[in-house]
Design an enzyme around this catalytic site. Structure first.
Site, PDB file in Angstrom:
ATOM      1  N   ARG A 183       7.357  -4.508   2.411  1.00 12.84           N
ATOM      2  CA  ARG A 183       6.391  -5.623   2.406  1.00 12.84           C
ATOM      3  C   ARG A 183       6.984  -6.895   1.812  1.00 12.84           C
ATOM      4  O   ARG A 183       7.701  -6.886   0.824  1.00 12.84           O
ATOM      5  CB  ARG A 183       5.145  -5.237   1.603  1.00 12.84           C
ATOM      6  CG  ARG A 183       4.168  -6.409   1.460  1.00 12.84           C
ATOM      7  CD  ARG A 183       2.788  -5.994   1.065  1.00 12.84           C
ATOM      8  NE  ARG A 183       2.749  -5.148  -0.120  1.00 12.84           N
ATOM      9  CZ  ARG A 183       1.668  -4.490  -0.497  1.00 12.84           C
ATOM     10  NH1 ARG A 183       0.554  -4.582   0.207  1.00 12.84           N
ATOM     11  NH2 ARG A 183       1.689  -3.738  -1.572  1.00 12.84           N
ATOM     12  N   ARG A 216       6.251  -8.313  -3.790  1.00 12.94           N
ATOM     13  CA  ARG A 216       5.336  -8.255  -4.936  1.00 12.94           C
ATOM     14  C   ARG A 216       6.018  -7.488  -6.064  1.00 12.94           C
ATOM     15  O   ARG A 216       6.647  -6.454  -5.842  1.00 12.94           O
ATOM     16  CB  ARG A 216       4.031  -7.552  -4.524  1.00 12.94           C
ATOM     17  CG  ARG A 216       3.049  -8.505  -3.896  1.00 12.94           C
ATOM     18  CD  ARG A 216       1.840  -7.837  -3.308  1.00 12.94           C
ATOM     19  NE  ARG A 216       1.221  -6.774  -4.086  1.00 12.94           N
ATOM     20  CZ  ARG A 216       0.132  -6.109  -3.694  1.00 12.94           C
ATOM     21  NH1 ARG A 216      -0.448  -6.409  -2.542  1.00 12.94           N
ATOM     22  NH2 ARG A 216      -0.372  -5.149  -4.428  1.00 12.94           N
TER      23      ARG A 216
HETATM   24  P1  G5P Z   1      -4.183  -5.178  -4.390  1.00 21.36           P
HETATM   25  O1  G5P Z   1      -3.475  -6.409  -4.030  1.00 21.36           O
HETATM   26  O2  G5P Z   1      -5.573  -4.959  -3.974  1.00 21.36           O
HETATM   27  P2  G5P Z   1      -3.604  -2.512  -3.376  1.00 21.36           P
HETATM   28  O3  G5P Z   1      -2.709  -1.638  -4.174  1.00 21.36           O
HETATM   29  O4  G5P Z   1      -5.006  -2.109  -3.325  1.00 21.36           O
HETATM   30  O5  G5P Z   1      -3.269  -3.971  -3.956  1.00 21.36           O
HETATM   31  P3  G5P Z   1      -2.103  -3.284  -1.236  1.00 21.36           P
HETATM   32  O6  G5P Z   1      -0.833  -2.832  -1.872  1.00 21.36           O
HETATM   33  O7  G5P Z   1      -2.382  -4.757  -1.175  1.00 21.36           O
HETATM   34  O8  G5P Z   1      -3.292  -2.577  -1.896  1.00 21.36           O
HETATM   35  P4  G5P Z   1      -3.000  -2.930   1.494  1.00 21.36           P
HETATM   36  O9  G5P Z   1      -3.636  -4.262   1.434  1.00 21.36           O
HETATM   37  O10 G5P Z   1      -3.874  -1.756   1.726  1.00 21.36           O
HETATM   38  O11 G5P Z   1      -2.121  -2.620   0.213  1.00 21.36           O
HETATM   39  O12 G5P Z   1      -1.853  -2.896   2.584  1.00 21.36           O
HETATM   40  P5  G5P Z   1      -1.176  -4.081   3.426  1.00 21.36           P
HETATM   41  O13 G5P Z   1      -0.613  -5.114   2.542  1.00 21.36           O
HETATM   42  O14 G5P Z   1      -2.078  -4.504   4.515  1.00 21.36           O
HETATM   43  O15 G5P Z   1       0.023  -3.245   4.107  1.00 21.36           O
HETATM   44  C1  G5P Z   1       1.104  -2.770   3.309  1.00 21.36           C
HETATM   45  C2  G5P Z   1       2.412  -3.026   4.085  1.00 21.36           C
HETATM   46  O16 G5P Z   1       2.410  -2.174   5.228  1.00 21.36           O
HETATM   47  C3  G5P Z   1       2.575  -4.454   4.608  1.00 21.36           C
HETATM   48  O17 G5P Z   1       3.943  -4.819   4.535  1.00 21.36           O
HETATM   49  C4  G5P Z   1       2.129  -4.358   6.080  1.00 21.36           C
HETATM   50  O18 G5P Z   1       2.775  -5.343   6.898  1.00 21.36           O
HETATM   51  C5  G5P Z   1       2.606  -2.951   6.418  1.00 21.36           C
HETATM   52  N1  G5P Z   1       1.819  -2.277   7.465  1.00 21.36           N
HETATM   53  C6  G5P Z   1       0.498  -2.385   7.759  1.00 21.36           C
HETATM   54  N2  G5P Z   1       0.176  -1.560   8.774  1.00 21.36           N
HETATM   55  C7  G5P Z   1       1.325  -0.916   9.136  1.00 21.36           C
HETATM   56  C8  G5P Z   1       1.635   0.056  10.142  1.00 21.36           C
HETATM   57  O19 G5P Z   1       0.790   0.482  10.930  1.00 21.36           O
HETATM   58  N3  G5P Z   1       2.936   0.485  10.194  1.00 21.36           N
HETATM   59  C9  G5P Z   1       3.896   0.022   9.342  1.00 21.36           C
HETATM   60  N4  G5P Z   1       5.150   0.494   9.469  1.00 21.36           N
HETATM   61  N5  G5P Z   1       3.645  -0.910   8.394  1.00 21.36           N
HETATM   62  C10 G5P Z   1       2.374  -1.362   8.306  1.00 21.36           C
HETATM   63  O20 G5P Z   1      -4.188  -5.018  -5.976  1.00 21.36           O
HETATM   64  C11 G5P Z   1      -3.001  -5.237  -6.713  1.00 21.36           C
HETATM   65  C12 G5P Z   1      -3.272  -4.928  -8.180  1.00 21.36           C
HETATM   66  O21 G5P Z   1      -4.275  -5.826  -8.687  1.00 21.36           O
HETATM   67  C13 G5P Z   1      -5.117  -5.133  -9.620  1.00 21.36           C
HETATM   68  C14 G5P Z   1      -4.499  -3.772  -9.828  1.00 21.36           C
HETATM   69  O22 G5P Z   1      -3.558  -3.872 -10.847  1.00 21.36           O
HETATM   70  C15 G5P Z   1      -3.802  -3.538  -8.466  1.00 21.36           C
HETATM   71  O23 G5P Z   1      -2.772  -2.567  -8.562  1.00 21.36           O
HETATM   72  N6  G5P Z   1      -6.466  -5.051  -9.043  1.00 21.36           N
HETATM   73  C16 G5P Z   1      -7.510  -4.500  -9.667  1.00 21.36           C
HETATM   74  N7  G5P Z   1      -7.627  -3.892 -10.876  1.00 21.36           N
HETATM   75  C17 G5P Z   1      -8.839  -3.396 -11.202  1.00 21.36           C
HETATM   76  N8  G5P Z   1      -9.920  -3.481 -10.399  1.00 21.36           N
HETATM   77  C18 G5P Z   1      -9.836  -4.096  -9.182  1.00 21.36           C
HETATM   78  N9  G5P Z   1     -10.930  -4.172  -8.391  1.00 21.36           N
HETATM   79  C19 G5P Z   1      -8.594  -4.631  -8.774  1.00 21.36           C
HETATM   80  N10 G5P Z   1      -8.178  -5.276  -7.660  1.00 21.36           N
HETATM   81  C20 G5P Z   1      -6.877  -5.516  -7.832  1.00 21.36           C
HETATM   82 MG    MG Z   2      -3.721  -5.792  -0.023  1.00 23.79          MG
END
Ligand code: G5P
Ligand code: MG
Length: 294
Positions: A183, A216
């Site tokens: 990513r 990230r």
């Molecule tokens: P975030 O930012 O909310 P996460 O951990 O929930 O972070 P993340 O990592 O953002 O979720 P995502 O949004 O589910 O993942 O996934 P994405 O970014 O769309 O896709 C991931 C990668 O895969 C990308 O590079 C994409 O291009 C690729 N991809 C997508 N589909 C495919 C596919 O079909 N094939 C392939 N090969 N690749 C694919 O939260 C970050 C932090 O903020 C805090 C926490 O510390 C958290 O860890 N936080 C909170 N803390 C407490 N309470 C809350 N409510 C919080 N919200 C955030």
């Molecule tokens: Mg996300």
């Protein structure tokens, strides 16, 4: 024949950028818009594709339609998407007191305390009320889910239900680590890329602004392991909380493209411009249908 409450004045358009496309939210309700807008959540493990799918929904549900010519006759009513992770990263970049206090925790893969998260999100919800919206990454704990209900009920006590639909993205954990390793994001907008799945047109730079892309900090392997562990520990009670109301649709598939073929029509149906909310029974049927998808 359109119900009388969706006829009338043109509501203001809201603009926001998420994922790959600008998002325009369009609200058509003439009276109590916040009683008829749709409130959605997208829920799934880190790297399951929440941000990617939210970006695609924003792109496709906000395409120019008849609404631009004749407000309130459209078939695509728009969706405002809000990512809690993007909000937190913006706080960190701006060096706000909240951003400074949570930076180490986020970078190491921990969860921000519920009180801070609820305050941050509640401030945004008041501004979004009246448009269809999708929360990505919130709630993350049962406490946040209950607090969200309270905030929404106090915003609009007349509503039938605080949340209308929960999109549960269920992706095999084997694929997640590899996805996250590839990513890249554009820090200013949150636009998401992947070195193999969705590379930028020019390596290392954002397609729209030409600014540099970054990894990230919390995408390092140790933080990812911690984030996945926390998801495993906290996710089921939240899903149960919404499943008891029959409002969860489970979407699963080997790729985001495969998931999107069933997700988009389901969300279009939910957002169809009508003041009649889908009944819990309808949504339970929808959830059951998706649970059989491979
Ligand atoms: P975030 O930012 O909310 P996460 O951990 O929930 O972070 P993340 O990592 O953002 O979720 P995502 O949004 O589910 O993942 O996934 P994405 O970014 O769309 O896709 C991931 C990668 O895969 C990308 O590079 C994409 O291009 C690729 N991809 C997508 N589909 C495919 C596919 O079909 N094939 C392939 N090969 N690749 C694919 O939260 C970050 C932090 O903020 C805090 C926490 O510390 C958290 O860890 N936080 C909170 N803390 C407490 N309470 C809350 N409510 C919080 N919200 C955030
Ligand atoms: Mg996300």
């Amino acid at each position: 024949m359109l119900p009388s409450s969706i006829l009338g004045r043109k509501a203001p358009a809201l603009f926001r950028t998420l994922g790959q496309q600008p998002i325009r939210a369009f609200s058509c309700a003439a009276g109590d818009a916040s009683a008829s807008n749709r409130r959605l959540l997208i829920f799934g493990a880190p790297g399951s594709g929440k941000g990617t799918l939210a970006g695609w929904l924003g792109r496709d549900l906000n395409a120019p339609t008849q609404a631009d010519v004749e407000p309130c006759t459209a078939s695509a009513p728009g969706l405002t998407a809000l990512s809690s992770g993007d909000l937190l990263r913006a706080e960190m970049r701006a060096g706000t007191p909240l951003g400074q206090s949570v930076e180490a925790l986020i970078n190491s893969g921990g969860l921000v305390p519920d009180d801070d998260m609820v305050k941050l999100i509640a401030g945004q919800l008041a501004a979004m009320d009246g448009s269809n919206w999708l929360l990505d990454g919130f709630p993350r704990t049962l406490g946040q889910a209950m607090a969200l209900d309270e905030v929404l009920t106090s915003l609009t006590p007349s509503r039938q239900a605080p949340i209308d639909y929960v999109i549960h993205i269920d992706v095999p954990s084997e694929v997640i680590v590899e996805r996250i390793a590839g990513r890249l994001i554009h820090p200013g907008s949150g636009r998401i890329y992947n070195r193999t799945f969705s590379p930028p047109k020019v390596p290392g730079v954002d397609d729209l602004t030409g600014e540099p892309l970054v990894s990230r900090v919390d995408d390092d392997p140790e933080s990812v392991r911690r984030r996945l562990e926390l998801y495993a520990q906290t996710s089921q009670p939240i899903l149960d909380y919404y499943m008891d109301r029959g409002i969860v649709g489970r979407f699963t598939g080997p790729t985001s493209d495969a998931i999107y073929t069933t997700l988009l029509p389901q969300i279009q149906e939910i957002l169809a411009p009508t003041v009649v909310l889908p009944s819990a029974e309808d949504l339970t049927c929808a959830a059951t249908a998706h649970q059989v998808s491979a």
